[in-house]
Design an enzyme around this catalytic site. Structure first.
Site, PDB file in Angstrom:
ATOM      1  N   GLY A 172       0.895  -1.158   0.042  1.00 18.27           N
ATOM      2  CA  GLY A 172       0.371  -0.105  -0.060  1.00 18.27           C
ATOM      3  C   GLY A 172       1.000   1.180  -0.101  1.00 18.27           C
ATOM      4  N   ILE A 173       0.284   2.308   0.479  1.00 18.87           N
ATOM      5  CA  ILE A 173       0.892   3.704   0.354  1.00 18.87           C
ATOM      6  C   ILE A 173       1.414   3.832   1.919  1.00 18.87           C
ATOM      7  CG2 ILE A 173      -1.200   4.892   0.836  1.00 18.87           C
ATOM      8  CD1 ILE A 173      -0.210   6.949  -0.719  1.00 18.87           C
ATOM      9  N   GLY A 174       2.544   4.887   1.659  1.00 22.06           N
ATOM     10  CA  GLY A 174       2.906   5.281   3.199  1.00 22.06           C
ATOM     11  C   GLY A 174       4.106   4.737   3.553  1.00 22.06           C
ATOM     12  N   ILE A 188       5.064   2.340   6.136  1.00 21.82           N
ATOM     13  CA  ILE A 188       5.235   1.070   6.578  1.00 21.82           C
ATOM     14  C   ILE A 188       5.654   0.431   5.178  1.00 21.82           C
ATOM     15  CG2 ILE A 188       4.321  -1.064   7.227  1.00 21.82           C
ATOM     16  CD1 ILE A 188       2.824   0.713   9.238  1.00 21.82           C
ATOM     17  N   GLU A 207      -2.154  -2.788  -5.974  1.00 21.97           N
ATOM     18  CA  GLU A 207      -3.187  -1.473  -6.604  1.00 21.97           C
ATOM     19  C   GLU A 207      -2.331  -0.324  -7.130  1.00 21.97           C
ATOM     20  OE1 GLU A 207      -6.428  -0.774  -3.888  1.00 21.97           O
ATOM     21  OE2 GLU A 207      -6.023   1.233  -4.070  1.00 21.97           O
ATOM     22  N   GLY A 209      -8.670  -0.705  -2.000  1.00 24.71           N
ATOM     23  CA  GLY A 209      -8.565  -2.123  -2.587  1.00 24.71           C
ATOM     24  C   GLY A 209      -8.100  -3.135  -1.103  1.00 24.71           C
TER      25      GLY A 209
HETATM   26  N1  COA Z   1      -6.737   7.232  16.738  1.00 24.55           N
HETATM   27  C1  COA Z   1      -6.792   8.687  16.559  1.00 24.55           C
HETATM   28  N2  COA Z   1      -5.812   9.064  15.426  1.00 24.55           N
HETATM   29  C2  COA Z   1      -5.431   8.247  14.779  1.00 24.55           C
HETATM   30  C3  COA Z   1      -5.386   6.945  14.817  1.00 24.55           C
HETATM   31  C4  COA Z   1      -6.199   6.483  15.820  1.00 24.55           C
HETATM   32  N3  COA Z   1      -6.384   5.221  16.207  1.00 24.55           N
HETATM   33  N4  COA Z   1      -4.743   6.403  14.076  1.00 24.55           N
HETATM   34  C5  COA Z   1      -4.210   7.134  12.988  1.00 24.55           C
HETATM   35  N5  COA Z   1      -4.762   8.284  13.528  1.00 24.55           N
HETATM   36  C6  COA Z   1      -4.470   9.687  12.854  1.00 24.55           C
HETATM   37  C7  COA Z   1      -2.875   9.870  12.420  1.00 24.55           C
HETATM   38  O1  COA Z   1      -2.343  10.392  13.718  1.00 24.55           O
HETATM   39  C8  COA Z   1      -2.895  10.645  11.444  1.00 24.55           C
HETATM   40  O2  COA Z   1      -3.411  12.007  11.713  1.00 24.55           O
HETATM   41  P1  COA Z   1      -2.551  13.268  10.991  1.00 24.55           P
HETATM   42  O3  COA Z   1      -2.888  13.043   9.516  1.00 24.55           O
HETATM   43  O4  COA Z   1      -3.281  14.632  11.715  1.00 24.55           O
HETATM   44  O5  COA Z   1      -0.939  13.142  11.125  1.00 24.55           O
HETATM   45  C9  COA Z   1      -4.012  10.066  10.602  1.00 24.55           C
HETATM   46  O6  COA Z   1      -5.035   9.545  11.718  1.00 24.55           O
HETATM   47  C10 COA Z   1      -3.772   9.328   9.624  1.00 24.55           C
HETATM   48  O7  COA Z   1      -2.860   8.121  10.263  1.00 24.55           O
HETATM   49  P2  COA Z   1      -1.438   7.644   9.406  1.00 24.55           P
HETATM   50  O8  COA Z   1      -0.977   6.531  10.474  1.00 24.55           O
HETATM   51  O9  COA Z   1      -0.501   8.734   9.142  1.00 24.55           O
HETATM   52  O10 COA Z   1      -2.173   7.023   8.131  1.00 24.55           O
HETATM   53  P3  COA Z   1      -1.529   6.364   6.975  1.00 24.55           P
HETATM   54  O11 COA Z   1      -1.049   7.271   6.103  1.00 24.55           O
HETATM   55  O12 COA Z   1      -0.497   5.150   7.380  1.00 24.55           O
HETATM   56  O13 COA Z   1      -2.691   5.416   6.272  1.00 24.55           O
HETATM   57  C11 COA Z   1      -4.688   4.390   6.454  1.00 24.55           C
HETATM   58  C12 COA Z   1      -3.250   4.667   6.990  1.00 24.55           C
HETATM   59  C13 COA Z   1      -5.714   3.298   7.324  1.00 24.55           C
HETATM   60  C14 COA Z   1      -5.694   5.695   6.542  1.00 24.55           C
HETATM   61  C15 COA Z   1      -4.670   4.066   4.979  1.00 24.55           C
HETATM   62  O14 COA Z   1      -3.879   2.899   5.237  1.00 24.55           O
HETATM   63  C16 COA Z   1      -5.912   3.644   4.264  1.00 24.55           C
HETATM   64  O15 COA Z   1      -6.449   4.353   3.824  1.00 24.55           O
HETATM   65  N6  COA Z   1      -6.379   2.364   4.181  1.00 24.55           N
HETATM   66  C17 COA Z   1      -7.553   1.949   3.422  1.00 24.55           C
HETATM   67  C18 COA Z   1      -7.351   1.817   1.967  1.00 24.55           C
HETATM   68  C19 COA Z   1      -6.345   0.467   1.705  1.00 24.55           C
HETATM   69  O16 COA Z   1      -5.883   0.048   2.689  1.00 24.55           O
HETATM   70  N7  COA Z   1      -5.941   0.540   0.409  1.00 24.55           N
HETATM   71  C20 COA Z   1      -5.303  -0.762   0.065  1.00 24.55           C
HETATM   72  C21 COA Z   1      -3.832  -0.240  -0.241  1.00 24.55           C
HETATM   73  S1  COA Z   1      -3.517   0.988  -1.569  1.00 24.55           S
END
Ligand code: COA
Length: 433
Positions: free
Chosen positions: A215-217, A219, A238, A336
């Site tokens: 995925g993105i990010g 990790i 994806e 996805g």
């Molecule tokens: N409680 C409160 N806030 C939380 C939290 C929690 N449990 N978990 C994360 N956050 C906050 C973070 O602090 C961050 O805040 P900020 O933007 O103010 O810094 C924000 O939520 C995003 O968290 P982060 O860990 O930076 O997200 P990420 O970029 O690693 O993405 C998902 C994580 C879950 C949002 C992302 O993987 C997603 O949208 N997944 C669904 C779609 C998917 O998996 N697609 C398939 C792969 S392409």
């Protein structure tokens, strides 16, 4: 039919003219990420006052989303299956809509909602045969373009010419608007120590010959740095991001052991920095294909040893994950995630990994929770998740009872939050931990 060069000249118009063919009540779908046709969208916003009840279907915007300005929602109403920085607030304030949808079903969902009248895309200048590449955000477009009444393209020489099913012939496009625009880049990801530790645990679950979804990010990018010693990896994902470029160049990813699309890295869209865009340009080693294909669990599972790595906002003690909603606000979308977790679970030897830091908000919130937040959706159900990984280790959930799962989850929670999780365990399972 006239030759394509004549067609091109006849259909080459200004943005103002091309957008003037959009009518009130039209449903419009737009190419996303680096293929976003910025010039067409800006013109549509300029003409918004003459339109009413236009439904705009969009995925991940890298632009400023001018169509989300307060007051425009009666003219152009945003509908997204995935929200990003520029669209989240508008949806939270009721000026746009979120549509829960498995990404591989997006084209089918658009059809079920009445179909698309207008497609706004970006394309490269045509090749000698009159074919243009649609760049990096093709996903649903090959699926629906033949059913769309009006196709308008911004011809952008800065767009990478990506291979695979990304091509459209000039004769299929109704209006072409020449406008060069630099492709926006995602900010390069800085990998934290926590992400490095998670990456190392995830990499320990990956073997030579596996086919990866990343995925993105931070990790996924951290995982990639631990794969430099692996061989014969495949890529069927994806979204392609910067992280995979070095692995493909170095031959760690060679797609040799795939059962489908052998020898090719495959995704349905790509987003990253110029490093990725330059790599994808004219590169036959990398192909984009429609989302109905790339993300379909039946297709994903045709490769053996598929490893999917996804992330989420929080996971409960049973292994249910919320990957979409932060503090009551729709943050992103289903995307996805389930497509790939199901595909990986169905693949012979496949493994589905959910990887997340143990805490959020500078360590003040545990992402391993007794219960998901009130009102939060279960993006991925407890029967779907196999491995959950944090910087504290690997919880293996598949085949485990609720009691066993809770123990596994507490062991990978941040130590600061383990006592309250243990208290919930003892209340739920009538035993001391
Ligand atoms: N409680 C409160 N806030 C939380 C939290 C929690 N449990 N978990 C994360 N956050 C906050 C973070 O602090 C961050 O805040 P900020 O933007 O103010 O810094 C924000 O939520 C995003 O968290 P982060 O860990 O930076 O997200 P990420 O970029 O690693 O993405 C998902 C994580 C879950 C949002 C992302 O993987 C997603 O949208 N997944 C669904 C779609 C998917 O998996 N697609 C398939 C792969 S392409």
């Amino acid at each position: 039919m006239a030759d394509w060069k004549t067609i091109y000249q006849e259909r080459n118009v200004t943005a103002e003219e091309a957008i003037s063919y959009i009518k009130s009540g039209d449903s419009i779908s737009v190419a996303h990420v680096g293929s976003e046709p910025f010039v067409l969208l800006e013109e549509m916003v300029r003409q918004a006052e003459r339109l009413r009840d236009v439904h705009l279907y969009f995925l991940l915007s890298l632009g400023d989303a001018g169509y989300m300005q307060p007051g425009l929602e009666k003219h152009i109403r945003f509908h997204g299956i995935f929200l990003g920085n520029s669209t989240r607030k508008g949806v939270a304030e009721g000026r746009g809509e979120y549509l829960p949808c498995y990404f591989h079903q997006y084209p089918a969902m658009l059809r079920a909602r009445g179909g698309i009248d207008v497609l706004l895309i970006s394309v490269t200048p045509p090749d000698k045969h009159g074919y243009c590449s649609m760049g990096m955000g093709i996903d649903h477009i090959p699926d629906i373009k033949d059913e769309t009444k009006l196709i308008i393209a911004q011809v952008n020489p800065a767009l990478p010419r990506v291979m695979g099913n990304s091509f459209i012939h000039v004769s299929e496009i109704d209006y072409l608007v020449e406008a060069e625009r630099q492709i926006p880049e995602l900010a390069p990801v800085e990998i934290t120590e926590v992400e490095k530790q998670i990456g190392a645990y995830c990499a320990s679950l990956i073997q030579d010959g596996d086919t990866l979804q990343l995925g993105i990010g931070g990790i996924p990018d951290a995982v990639v740095t631990f794969l430099k010693e692996k061989n014969d990896l495949g890529l069927h994902t994806e979204m392609a991001a910067d992280g995979v470029v070095d692995l493909i160049r170095a031959g760690n990813i060679n797609n040799r052991r795939k059962n489908i699309n052998r020898g090719k890295s495959v995704s349905t869209f790509a987003a990253g920095t110029k490093k990725l865009y330059d790599f994808l340009d004219d590169n036959p080693a990398f192909e984009l294909h429609p989302v109905s294909y790339v993300n379909h669990p039946n297709v994903i599972s045709q490769n053996d040893n598929v490893v999917s790595i996804n992330s989420c906002i929080q996971v409960d003690l049973m292994g249910q994950a919320n990957a979409e909603v932060v503090k009551g606000m729709q943050f992103s979308g289903v995307g996805g995630q389930i497509d790939f977790i199901r595909g990986a679970n169905m693949s012979r030897g496949g493994r589905a990994i959910m990887a997340l830091p143990s805490t959020a908000a500078n360590g003040t919130i545990s992402k391993i929770v007794p219960f998901l937040d009130h009102g939060a959706p279960v993006t991925t159900g407890r029967a779907e998740i196999n491995y959950v990984v944090t910087e504290y280790g690997i919880a293996q959930l598949w085949g485990k009872t609720l009691r066993e799962r809770a123990r596994e989850m507490i062991a990978i929670a941040h130590p600061d939050f383990r006592e309250e999780l243990k208290a919930e365990y003892e209340r739920r399972f009538f035993e001391k931990l």
